[in-house]
Design a protein around this motif. Structure first.
Motif, short mmCIF file in Angstrom:
data_model
loop_
_atom_site.label_atom_id
_atom_site.label_comp_id
_atom_site.label_asym_id
_atom_site.label_seq_id
_atom_site.Cartn_x
_atom_site.Cartn_y
_atom_site.Cartn_z
N LYS A 69 0.83 -1.21 0.00
CA LYS A 69 0.00 0.00 0.00
C LYS A 69 0.86 1.26 0.00
N LEU A 70 1.91 1.24 0.82
CA LEU A 70 2.80 2.40 0.88
C LEU A 70 3.52 2.61 -0.46
N ASN A 71 3.96 1.52 -1.08
CA ASN A 71 4.64 1.63 -2.37
C ASN A 71 3.71 2.18 -3.45
N ILE A 72 2.49 1.67 -3.49
CA ILE A 72 1.53 2.16 -4.48
C ILE A 72 1.26 3.64 -4.28
N PHE A 73 1.07 4.06 -3.05
CA PHE A 73 0.81 5.47 -2.76
C PHE A 73 1.97 6.35 -3.20
N ILE A 74 3.19 5.95 -2.84
CA ILE A 74 4.36 6.75 -3.19
C ILE A 74 4.52 6.85 -4.71
N ILE A 75 4.34 5.75 -5.40
CA ILE A 75 4.50 5.75 -6.86
C ILE A 75 3.44 6.63 -7.52
N LEU A 76 2.18 6.51 -7.09
CA LEU A 76 1.12 7.35 -7.67
C LEU A 76 1.40 8.83 -7.45
N PHE A 77 2.04 9.14 -6.35
CA PHE A 77 2.30 10.54 -6.02
C PHE A 77 3.51 11.09 -6.77
N SER A 78 4.52 10.27 -6.99
CA SER A 78 5.80 10.78 -7.49
C SER A 78 6.10 10.47 -8.94
N VAL A 79 5.31 9.62 -9.58
CA VAL A 79 5.58 9.22 -10.95
C VAL A 79 5.30 10.37 -11.92
N VAL A 80 5.83 10.29 -13.13
CA VAL A 80 5.60 11.33 -14.14
C VAL A 80 4.11 11.53 -14.34
N GLY A 81 3.65 12.79 -14.23
CA GLY A 81 2.23 13.09 -14.35
C GLY A 81 1.44 12.72 -13.11
N GLY A 82 2.13 12.48 -11.99
CA GLY A 82 1.48 12.04 -10.77
C GLY A 82 0.91 13.17 -9.95
N PHE A 83 0.47 12.82 -8.76
CA PHE A 83 -0.18 13.79 -7.89
C PHE A 83 0.79 14.81 -7.30
N ASP A 84 2.10 14.60 -7.52
CA ASP A 84 3.06 15.60 -7.05
C ASP A 84 2.83 16.95 -7.71
N LEU A 85 2.25 16.93 -8.90
CA LEU A 85 1.98 18.19 -9.61
C LEU A 85 0.97 19.05 -8.85
N LEU A 86 0.14 18.41 -8.03
CA LEU A 86 -0.81 19.19 -7.22
C LEU A 86 -0.07 20.09 -6.24
N ILE A 87 1.07 19.60 -5.72
CA ILE A 87 1.88 20.45 -4.84
C ILE A 87 2.40 21.65 -5.61
N GLY A 88 2.82 21.41 -6.85
CA GLY A 88 3.31 22.51 -7.68
C GLY A 88 2.22 23.51 -8.02
N ILE A 89 1.00 23.02 -8.20
CA ILE A 89 -0.11 23.90 -8.57
C ILE A 89 -0.65 24.66 -7.36
N LEU A 90 -0.84 23.95 -6.26
CA LEU A 90 -1.48 24.55 -5.08
C LEU A 90 -0.49 25.25 -4.16
N LEU A 91 0.76 24.76 -4.10
CA LEU A 91 1.74 25.35 -3.18
C LEU A 91 2.90 25.99 -3.94
#
Length: 286
Positions: A181-203
């Protein structure tokens, strides 16, 4: 955050008299001293684990654990990184935010293929050539190549993924399932086009190198692999389980070292992705 309070009713007094809590907070401070990147990754992992545990077990103390850890990680970051810049009357933070954008966040994001690729100039020639070919065809010239896990942790990562589907309906979660579960979460957040972009957009897009989260993927994958091996050995009906476990550990350590180090490591310590060669990290100027 996955541990249960066996038979004990949670209370604030119990929380602050638990030695494990203080050890956990010390560990959080140590993580913060490794910089903003790994502190942010730890924030994400801690809160994901806390939310999942709260929903699953209906125990809201996990949120308190997460809050205390967040505070212990954030304080050193503010003191050592943010306050000095604010009081120096410089525009360093503003300039950094202006220099970086969503494109750079995506450029330095995690790429799954690099997790399972062998290291550059691997000891096995055909693996070395495969890696070099993929680097050339993908145009690899940034630090994203450094996310490789090696064969053992790659196997552990795959095992953790399989555990999600095999053990999904079990009431009691296995350690391997939790790592999945932790691996899936980290990958979804950090992969290309992932949810990490939300940090860039919102913060802010200043924190861009999400490929560095591979350190945590490696840890969780190694835990999943070791947990699976331990379960396998426990099912073997012989007396010398400890001996077999010791042999396994020794053998895996040797394989891991040989797999994660190239022959060039004897003379050089740094791989230059631009020249595709190993070189010295430090230059002797004497």
């Amino acid at each position: 955050f996955w541990n249960k309070t066996d038979g004990e009713k949670f209370s604030i007094k119990l929380f602050f008299t638990n030695k494990a809590v203080y050890l956990d907070l010390i560990f959080a401070i140590i993580i913060s001293l490794h910089g903003i990147y790994y502190s942010l990754f730890t924030f994400l992992i801690i809160w994901f684990a806390a939310i999942v545990s709260t929903i699953r077990e209906k125990k809201y103390q996990y949120v308190l654990f997460a809050g205390c850890n967040t505070l212990m990680i954030a304080l050193p970051i503010v003191i050592t990184y943010i306050l000095p810049v604010l009081f120096s009357n410089t525009s360093e933070l503003t300039d950094l935010a202006e220099e970086r954008n969503l494109y750079q966040m995506d450029l330095y994001a995690l790429r799954l293929i690099y997790l399972i690729l062998p290291i550059p100039e691997h000891r096995l020639d055909f693996l070395s050539k495969t890696t070099a070919k993929i680097y050339d065809q993908l145009g690899t010239y940034t630090e994203v190549y450094m996310a490789h896990l090696g064969v053992l942790m790659s196997i552990g990562m795959i095992i953790s993924f399989i555990a999600i589907f095999v053990n999904a309906k079990r009431k009691k979660e296995t350690l391997c399932l939790k790592m999945g579960k932790l691996n899936i979460f980290i990958i979804l957040f950090s992969v290309v086009g992932g949810f990490d972009l939300l940090i860039g957009i919102l913060l802010t897009p200043s924190i861009r190198c999400f490929n560095r989260v591979s350190v945590f993927i490696a840890l969780f994958s190694l835990i999943a692999l070791c947990s699976s091996i331990e379960t396998l050995i426990q099912n073997i009906k012989i007396m010398s389980r400890k001996v077999i476990l010791a042999i396994f550990c020794f053998g895996l350590t040797i394989i891991g070292i040989l797999d994660q180090t190239a022959g060039a490591f004897a003379d050089y310590s740094k791989y230059n992705i631009e020249t595709r060669t190993y070189e010295n990290s430090y230059v002797d100027t004497r």
